[in-house]
Scaffold this motif. Structure first.
Motif, mmCIF file in Angstrom:
data_model
loop_
_atom_site.group_PDB
_atom_site.id
_atom_site.type_symbol
_atom_site.label_atom_id
_atom_site.label_comp_id
_atom_site.label_asym_id
_atom_site.label_seq_id
_atom_site.Cartn_x
_atom_site.Cartn_y
_atom_site.Cartn_z
ATOM 1 N N ARG A 218 -3.450 -12.863 1.360
ATOM 2 C CA ARG A 218 -2.118 -13.089 0.811
ATOM 3 C C ARG A 218 -1.962 -12.399 -0.542
ATOM 4 N NH1 ARG A 218 0.270 -18.785 -1.245
ATOM 5 N NH2 ARG A 218 -1.441 -18.429 -2.705
ATOM 6 N N GLU A 219 -2.997 -12.457 -1.352
ATOM 7 C CA GLU A 219 -2.954 -11.802 -2.663
ATOM 8 C C GLU A 219 -2.775 -10.287 -2.511
ATOM 9 O OE1 GLU A 219 -6.204 -10.847 -6.164
ATOM 10 O OE2 GLU A 219 -6.285 -12.813 -5.170
ATOM 11 N N ASN A 220 -3.493 -9.701 -1.579
ATOM 12 C CA ASN A 220 -3.394 -8.256 -1.373
ATOM 13 C C ASN A 220 -2.089 -7.853 -0.687
ATOM 14 O OD1 ASN A 220 -5.828 -7.547 -2.583
ATOM 15 N ND2 ASN A 220 -7.005 -7.870 -0.708
ATOM 16 N N MET A 221 -1.517 -8.755 0.101
ATOM 17 C CA MET A 221 -0.206 -8.480 0.700
ATOM 18 C C MET A 221 0.850 -8.307 -0.386
ATOM 19 S SD MET A 221 -0.242 -11.164 3.906
ATOM 20 C CE MET A 221 1.538 -11.099 4.107
ATOM 21 N N ARG A 222 0.740 -9.085 -1.456
ATOM 22 C CA ARG A 222 1.695 -8.976 -2.561
ATOM 23 C C ARG A 222 1.391 -7.778 -3.454
ATOM 24 N NH1 ARG A 222 1.739 -15.382 -4.320
ATOM 25 N NH2 ARG A 222 2.974 -16.136 -2.555
ATOM 26 N N ARG A 223 0.108 -7.442 -3.549
ATOM 27 C CA ARG A 223 -0.288 -6.351 -4.424
ATOM 28 C C ARG A 223 -0.004 -4.983 -3.796
ATOM 29 N NH1 ARG A 223 -6.242 -6.848 -6.375
ATOM 30 N NH2 ARG A 223 -5.283 -8.595 -7.473
ATOM 31 N N TYR A 224 -0.237 -4.857 -2.490
ATOM 32 C CA TYR A 224 -0.068 -3.573 -1.796
ATOM 33 C C TYR A 224 0.963 -3.750 -0.675
ATOM 34 C CZ TYR A 224 -4.661 -3.268 -3.995
ATOM 35 O OH TYR A 224 -5.698 -3.330 -4.876
ATOM 36 N N ARG A 225 2.230 -3.858 -1.077
ATOM 37 C CA ARG A 225 3.271 -4.188 -0.102
ATOM 38 C C ARG A 225 3.524 -3.087 0.914
ATOM 39 N NH1 ARG A 225 5.300 -6.398 -4.780
ATOM 40 N NH2 ARG A 225 6.632 -4.604 -5.205
ATOM 41 N N LYS A 226 3.206 -1.826 0.591
ATOM 42 C CA LYS A 226 3.430 -0.735 1.528
ATOM 43 C C LYS A 226 2.174 -0.356 2.310
ATOM 44 C CE LYS A 226 7.437 1.513 -0.539
ATOM 45 N NZ LYS A 226 8.017 2.794 -1.016
ATOM 46 N N MET A 227 1.093 -1.057 2.052
ATOM 47 C CA MET A 227 -0.141 -0.771 2.774
ATOM 48 C C MET A 227 -0.066 -1.364 4.171
ATOM 49 S SD MET A 227 -4.093 -1.764 1.756
ATOM 50 C CE MET A 227 -4.076 -0.801 0.249
ATOM 51 N N ASP A 228 -0.638 -0.674 5.146
ATOM 52 C CA ASP A 228 -0.664 -1.175 6.519
ATOM 53 C C ASP A 228 -1.448 -2.486 6.576
ATOM 54 O OD1 ASP A 228 -0.220 -0.433 9.520
ATOM 55 O OD2 ASP A 228 -2.329 -1.033 9.389
ATOM 56 N N MET A 229 -0.997 -3.409 7.453
ATOM 57 C CA MET A 229 -1.614 -4.725 7.528
ATOM 58 C C MET A 229 -3.088 -4.640 7.927
ATOM 59 S SD MET A 229 -0.560 -7.668 6.758
ATOM 60 C CE MET A 229 -1.638 -9.075 6.540
ATOM 61 N N ARG A 230 -3.434 -3.666 8.750
ATOM 62 C CA ARG A 230 -4.832 -3.510 9.142
ATOM 63 C C ARG A 230 -5.696 -3.184 7.923
ATOM 64 N NH1 ARG A 230 -1.616 -1.629 13.090
ATOM 65 N NH2 ARG A 230 -2.094 -2.170 15.267
#
Length: 321
Positions: A218-230
């Motif tokens: 969840r922390e990285n989802m907010r930090r790297y919003r344009k990064m692929d989920m994989r």
């Protein structure tokens, strides 16, 4: 002083790329475990089936059939006999005799005295007794405890994170539980209240491991919003991998010491814990995390005030210590 590192920093293992193989293996093992439970069943201890459980030690490893024949000759009811890892020690389960506690004591003395004559050197170790009514109550309370634990964990994950985290966590915990039950069906280790305690401990360990990884995702989802989920999941699992491996290895060292030195009384509990740690670590990495992709979890597209901007670059993994 140089610190011990079982996993190097800045690992970049592609866990998500193996998720289809992992899902296939998980499904296969879960079906096999369920099949073992249905076909072979669990060797329920006296806590759950009721009766008198006598533990008898022999000078030399006896024939189980010979012991069963001798006990049946006494006319004390149908005997269920099982050997421990020590072939010189047998557990003899008999129906609870009618009457007070004195009747049970007389039953135990009758069996132990007869076996001492038939098998020179045989000695009585201990016995446990429990009524059928109490055993039914213990079964219901044991199932309720496990069910409430899983439900509470799912609700926590949904409230703390997103619904996808709750679903993936429950799936992983059910997988861990199935593996444990399948192991006991395969080995026919006695399944008693100690094993229920082990199952609840396994669930607690698994949820702790999963929450650490989920929080990093969840922390990285907010930090790297344009990064692929994989990539986000691979990054998050790699960042927490040193902590996961170190924790698992430390616990396993203590459990193997208990398995070797704890005797047969702790053997079932310790075996369940060892299996649970291994399976729980596997499901945290390959089942729970990768399942988030299948469930459609996406990075948060909304910018947050004071947070990393949409075009933020990855500046290096944050290693969990």
């Amino acid at each position: 002083m140089r610190l011990l590192k079982l996993v190097p920093d800045n690992t970049n293992l592609k866990f998500v790329s193996l998720r289809k193989w992992a899902f296939g293996l998980t499904l296969l093992l879960s079906l096999l475990a369920a099949g073992l439970v249905v076909t072979k069943g669990l060797n329920m201890g006296v806590d759950f089936v009721g009766g008198v459980l006598i533990e008898e030690k022999f000078a030399t490893a006896p024939s189980i059939d010979a012991v069963r024949t001798e006990v049946d000759r006494l006319g004390v009811g149908e005997a269920s006999i099982q050997s421990f890892s020590d072939p010189k020690t047998l557990s003899i389960r008999l129906p609870v005799p009618a009457g007070d506690e004195g009747a049970t004591n007389r039953l135990v003395k009758k069996v132990s005295d007869d076996l001492a004559v038939k098998f020179p050197g045989a000695t009585f170790s201990k016995y446990d007794t429990i009524s059928g009514k109490v055993s039914d109550e213990l079964i219901n309370k044991g199932l309720l405890a496990v069910g409430l634990a899983i439900l509470g964990i799912a609700l926590f994950a949904v409230v703390r994170f997103e619904w996808q985290f709750g679903v993936s966590t429950v799936v992983a915990i059910v997988h861990d539980l199935l593996m444990t039950l399948g192991f006991f069906a395969l080995t026919q280790f006695e399944f008693d209240l100690n094993i229920v305690a082990a199952v609840l401990t396994i669930i607690s360990y698994s949820i702790n491991d999963k929450i650490v990884i989920d929080d990093r995702i969840r922390e990285n989802m907010r930090r790297y919003r344009k990064m692929d989920m994989r990539e986000i999941i691979d990054l998050s699992v790699n960042e927490t991998l040193p902590r996961t491996v170190m924790t698992s290895v430390t616990i396993l060292l203590a459990l193997f010491a208990m398995l070797i030195l704890g005797g047969h009384v702790l053997r079932g509990f310790t075996a369940a814990m060892i299996l649970g740690i291994v399976v729980g670590t596997y499901s945290s990495i390959y089942v729970s995390s990768s399942l988030l992709i299948t469930l459609g979890l996406r990075a948060d597209p909304a910018p947050r005030k004071g947070g990393v901007q949409d075009g933020a670059e990855r500046v290096g993994p944050k290693v969990e210590r």
